[in-house]
Design a protein around this motif. Structure first.
Motif, PDB file in Angstrom:
ATOM      1  N   PRO A 177      38.742  32.339  62.019  1.00  0.00           N
ATOM      2  CA  PRO A 177      38.181  33.371  61.150  1.00  0.00           C
ATOM      3  C   PRO A 177      38.196  34.741  61.815  1.00  0.00           C
ATOM      4  CG  PRO A 177      36.441  31.991  62.052  1.00  0.00           C
ATOM      5  CD  PRO A 177      37.741  31.356  62.451  1.00  0.00           C
ATOM      6  N   ASP A 178      38.474  35.746  61.037  1.00  0.00           N
ATOM      7  CA  ASP A 178      38.496  37.121  61.505  1.00  0.00           C
ATOM      8  C   ASP A 178      37.148  37.742  61.159  1.00  0.00           C
ATOM      9  OD1 ASP A 178      40.758  39.942  61.019  1.00  0.00           O
ATOM     10  OD2 ASP A 178      38.938  39.717  62.175  1.00  0.00           O
ATOM     11  N   ALA A 179      36.221  37.704  62.102  1.00  0.00           N
ATOM     12  CA  ALA A 179      34.851  38.138  61.818  1.00  0.00           C
ATOM     13  C   ALA A 179      34.802  39.627  61.485  1.00  0.00           C
ATOM     14  CB  ALA A 179      33.955  37.828  63.015  1.00  0.00           C
ATOM     15  N   ALA A 180      35.552  40.434  62.232  1.00  0.00           N
ATOM     16  CA  ALA A 180      35.527  41.879  61.982  1.00  0.00           C
ATOM     17  C   ALA A 180      36.083  42.202  60.602  1.00  0.00           C
ATOM     18  CB  ALA A 180      36.324  42.608  63.068  1.00  0.00           C
ATOM     19  N   GLY A 181      37.189  41.561  60.227  1.00  0.00           N
ATOM     20  CA  GLY A 181      37.772  41.797  58.909  1.00  0.00           C
ATOM     21  C   GLY A 181      36.860  41.336  57.793  1.00  0.00           C
ATOM     22  N   HIS A 182      36.206  40.187  57.977  1.00  0.00           N
ATOM     23  CA  HIS A 182      35.282  39.684  56.964  1.00  0.00           C
ATOM     24  C   HIS A 182      34.087  40.616  56.802  1.00  0.00           C
ATOM     25  CE1 HIS A 182      36.848  35.271  57.443  1.00  0.00           C
ATOM     26  NE2 HIS A 182      37.672  36.060  56.789  1.00  0.00           N
ATOM     27  N   PRO A 266      41.865  42.957  54.826  1.00  0.00           N
ATOM     28  CA  PRO A 266      41.293  41.718  55.373  1.00  0.00           C
ATOM     29  C   PRO A 266      40.967  40.733  54.255  1.00  0.00           C
ATOM     30  CG  PRO A 266      40.237  43.654  56.334  1.00  0.00           C
ATOM     31  CD  PRO A 266      41.088  44.153  55.205  1.00  0.00           C
ATOM     32  N   VAL A 267      41.411  39.508  54.408  1.00  0.00           N
ATOM     33  CA  VAL A 267      41.218  38.497  53.369  1.00  0.00           C
ATOM     34  C   VAL A 267      39.792  37.962  53.434  1.00  0.00           C
ATOM     35  CG1 VAL A 267      42.020  36.280  52.464  1.00  0.00           C
ATOM     36  CG2 VAL A 267      43.651  37.884  53.482  1.00  0.00           C
ATOM     37  N   PRO A 268      39.048  37.930  52.317  1.00  0.00           N
ATOM     38  CA  PRO A 268      37.691  37.363  52.335  1.00  0.00           C
ATOM     39  C   PRO A 268      37.721  35.879  52.666  1.00  0.00           C
ATOM     40  CG  PRO A 268      38.157  38.501  50.253  1.00  0.00           C
ATOM     41  CD  PRO A 268      39.436  38.416  50.993  1.00  0.00           C
ATOM     42  N   ALA A 269      36.580  35.368  53.089  1.00  0.00           N
ATOM     43  CA  ALA A 269      36.505  33.962  53.489  1.00  0.00           C
ATOM     44  C   ALA A 269      36.788  33.022  52.324  1.00  0.00           C
ATOM     45  CB  ALA A 269      35.129  33.665  54.082  1.00  0.00           C
ATOM     46  N   VAL A 270      36.397  33.389  51.104  1.00  0.00           N
ATOM     47  CA  VAL A 270      36.617  32.521  49.949  1.00  0.00           C
ATOM     48  C   VAL A 270      37.999  32.739  49.320  1.00  0.00           C
ATOM     49  CG1 VAL A 270      34.164  32.353  49.402  1.00  0.00           C
ATOM     50  CG2 VAL A 270      35.528  34.187  48.389  1.00  0.00           C
ATOM     51  N   GLY A 271      38.771  33.705  49.813  1.00  0.00           N
ATOM     52  CA  GLY A 271      40.064  34.027  49.208  1.00  0.00           C
ATOM     53  C   GLY A 271      39.916  35.132  48.186  1.00  0.00           C
ATOM     54  N   TRP A 272      41.017  35.843  47.929  1.00  0.00           N
ATOM     55  CA  TRP A 272      40.947  36.997  47.037  1.00  0.00           C
ATOM     56  C   TRP A 272      40.641  36.607  45.593  1.00  0.00           C
ATOM     57  CZ3 TRP A 272      39.779  41.558  48.241  1.00  0.00           C
ATOM     58  CH2 TRP A 272      40.198  42.149  49.431  1.00  0.00           C
ATOM     59  N   GLY A 273      41.201  35.504  45.122  1.00  0.00           N
ATOM     60  CA  GLY A 273      40.953  35.102  43.735  1.00  0.00           C
ATOM     61  C   GLY A 273      39.481  34.836  43.468  1.00  0.00           C
ATOM     62  N   ALA A 274      38.883  33.995  44.327  1.00  0.00           N
ATOM     63  CA  ALA A 274      37.460  33.676  44.161  1.00  0.00           C
ATOM     64  C   ALA A 274      36.593  34.901  44.423  1.00  0.00           C
ATOM     65  CB  ALA A 274      37.069  32.538  45.102  1.00  0.00           C
ATOM     66  N   PHE A 275      37.006  35.759  45.363  1.00  0.00           N
ATOM     67  CA  PHE A 275      36.204  36.949  45.677  1.00  0.00           C
ATOM     68  C   PHE A 275      36.159  37.908  44.494  1.00  0.00           C
ATOM     69  CE2 PHE A 275      35.576  41.162  47.627  1.00  0.00           C
ATOM     70  CZ  PHE A 275      34.424  40.914  48.361  1.00  0.00           C
ATOM     71  N   VAL A 276      37.298  38.123  43.844  1.00  0.00           N
ATOM     72  CA  VAL A 276      37.326  39.014  42.680  1.00  0.00           C
ATOM     73  C   VAL A 276      36.512  38.413  41.529  1.00  0.00           C
ATOM     74  CG1 VAL A 276      38.825  40.043  40.929  1.00  0.00           C
ATOM     75  CG2 VAL A 276      39.507  40.088  43.332  1.00  0.00           C
ATOM     76  N   ALA A 277      36.651  37.089  41.314  1.00  0.00           N
ATOM     77  CA  ALA A 277      35.893  36.440  40.239  1.00  0.00           C
ATOM     78  C   ALA A 277      34.389  36.524  40.504  1.00  0.00           C
ATOM     79  CB  ALA A 277      36.329  34.977  40.098  1.00  0.00           C
ATOM     80  N   LEU A 278      33.977  36.218  41.739  1.00  0.00           N
ATOM     81  CA  LEU A 278      32.550  36.309  42.064  1.00  0.00           C
ATOM     82  C   LEU A 278      32.059  37.754  42.004  1.00  0.00           C
ATOM     83  CD1 LEU A 278      32.372  33.811  45.069  1.00  0.00           C
ATOM     84  CD2 LEU A 278      31.341  33.515  42.817  1.00  0.00           C
ATOM     85  N   GLY A 279      32.897  38.694  42.444  1.00  0.00           N
ATOM     86  CA  GLY A 279      32.509  40.098  42.358  1.00  0.00           C
ATOM     87  C   GLY A 279      32.269  40.540  40.928  1.00  0.00           C
ATOM     88  N   THR A 280      33.104  40.051  40.004  1.00  0.00           N
ATOM     89  CA  THR A 280      32.917  40.391  38.593  1.00  0.00           C
ATOM     90  C   THR A 280      31.607  39.807  38.058  1.00  0.00           C
ATOM     91  OG1 THR A 280      35.324  40.415  38.290  1.00  0.00           O
ATOM     92  CG2 THR A 280      33.968  40.266  36.304  1.00  0.00           C
ATOM     93  N   VAL A 281      31.346  38.552  38.415  1.00  0.00           N
ATOM     94  CA  VAL A 281      30.102  37.907  37.957  1.00  0.00           C
ATOM     95  C   VAL A 281      28.888  38.634  38.528  1.00  0.00           C
ATOM     96  CG1 VAL A 281      28.732  35.787  38.074  1.00  0.00           C
ATOM     97  CG2 VAL A 281      31.181  35.663  37.623  1.00  0.00           C
TER      98      VAL A 281
END
Length: 407
Positions: A177-182, A266-281
């Protein structure tokens, strides 16, 4: 209940069409882009002055003899082409396993290393992220060609070597995991969520005051239930906000692809697809929590002056909520971070940061359910305040109570 939903749909469609299909909405879409464009221009203007500090570096795993050849070759090319035109070389002596040493060098970002070269100057191998390899490939080949030519001249009777051909391997920057990027993605997600909420949710106050001053609320209340007015306005402003976010997101994506094709976020820990979906919610949850509260507050005021007076404490409250949620980035397991996750108004900000830093999905399902419960409670409370304030429905009841007491 069906009549209320049907009437709310009519109100929402009316407000949405009146807002989106207008020239003012176009100005509203352009407004937030102006400071971003100004910052971009300042960054481009100042890029020239910091060019030396931003030169890419290549970590070269090589022995003393090859390291001396490469340093000398780079020095000769720098005299002819200029030092700024060539990547920096950080020589690392071979130690342990080559794969493990390569991962360590790629993980160390202190020296600006974008790729690792190993395998000697005869059959070199270039390893690194796609953008880093593409950035230094051609200029690094010049250094290697110069070093090989100098060695051939030093060896009597040696044939002149041909152009070097790198064997390229595209890898992630670091294993694990890339802690700084996350952390950077988590803070960026919180800032974007705060920025959008502050711009869009505050519009409910102004919109409501305008309709109250024009007596539109009284006309609507005479035709449909008051709860339908409240829900319709909330839904219309949410739909308009999502429309604006879709436009801004598409423009940002096109700008990144067109102006900065080599930039990798930097790629989020959950992945970009899930991150965008959760961000919208989480934006919808944050908007409904704040928007319902704003509608309830806006129903109590009667002038633009009062709206301006309320704007400061509302804005400071939002900043305080984001400050509380920022504790999740630094210390996800601390008591303050857990409090930010539970507190309904800071929960969306805290959970969007968690999505960037932790890959588990199940905590988000619990958080969404918890936020939905509070959305229902806040909407119910704000709708009651809205009804009492707009229609003064408490007045007749109080007069009847006073008559009952005097009889």
């Amino acid at each position: 209940m069906i009549d209320v939903i049907r009437a709310a749909w009519v109100i929402a469609r009316r407000d949405y069409v009146a807002s989106v299909f207008s020239r003012a909405f176009l100005l509203f879409l352009i407004g937030p882009l102006l400071p971003i464009l100004a910052g971009l221009l300042f960054s481009i203007a100042g890029a020239g002055g910091g060019a030396d500090q931003k030169r890419p570096a290549v970590a070269v795993i090589a022995g003393p003899a090859e390291a001396e050849l490469l340093h000398a070759a780079r020095g000769r090319l720098a005299e002819r082409l200029g030092d700024a035109m060539l990547p920096m070389l950080h020589i690392a002596a071979p130690e342990g396993g080559a794969e493990a040493q390569t991962r360590r060098l790629l993980a160390d970002r202190s020296d600006g290393v974008v790729a690792v070269a190993r395998g000697g100057i005869d059959a070199p191998r270039l390893i690194g992220p796609r953008a880093g390899v593409a950035d230094v490939r051609g200029r690094l080949a010049l250094i290697y060609d110069e070093a090989r030519a100098a060695r051939a001249m030093a060896d009597a009777g040696a044939a002149a070597p041909g152009p070097v051909a790198f064997r390229e391997t595209v890898v992630e920057r670091a294993a694990g995991p890339d802690a700084a990027g996350h952390a950077a993605t988590a803070r960026a997600g919180q800032l974007v969520l705060m920025f959008l909420t502050m711009i869009l949710a505050g519009m409910l106050l102004s919109n409501l005051i305008e309709e109250k001053s024009n007596k539109v609320i009284e006309v609507l209340a005479a035709a449909v239930p008051v709860d339908a007015i409240f829900l319709g306005k909330l839904a219309a402003m949410l739909a308009m906000s999502l429309t604006g976010i879709a436009v801004w997101g598409a423009m940002a994506l096109l700008a990144l692809r067109g102006l900065f094709p080599a930039v990798t976020l930097p790629v989020p820990a959950v992945g970009w697809g899930a991150f965008v979906a959760l961000g919208t919610v989480y934006f919808v949850a944050c908007y409904l929590l704040l928007g319902a509260l704003f509608l309830g507050i806006g129903a109590q005021v009667s002038s633009v002056r009062e709206v301006q007076t309320l704007s400061m404490p509302v804005t400071m409250g939002q900043l305080g909520v984001v400050a509380l949620a920022s504790s999740v980035v630094a210390a996800p397991e601390s008591g303050l971070a857990k409090a930010a996750t539970v507190f309904p108004w800071s929960s969306p900000f805290a959970m969007i940061a968690r999505a960037a830093q932790a890959p588990e999905i199940w905590p988000h399902l619990l958080a969404i359910g918890w936020q939905a419960l509070w959305i229902g409670l806040i909407i119910r409370f704000a709708a009651r305040r809205f009804r009492v304030s707009v229609l003064k429905s408490g007045g007749p009841r109080r007069r009847w109570f006073r008559r009952w007491r005097t009889s």
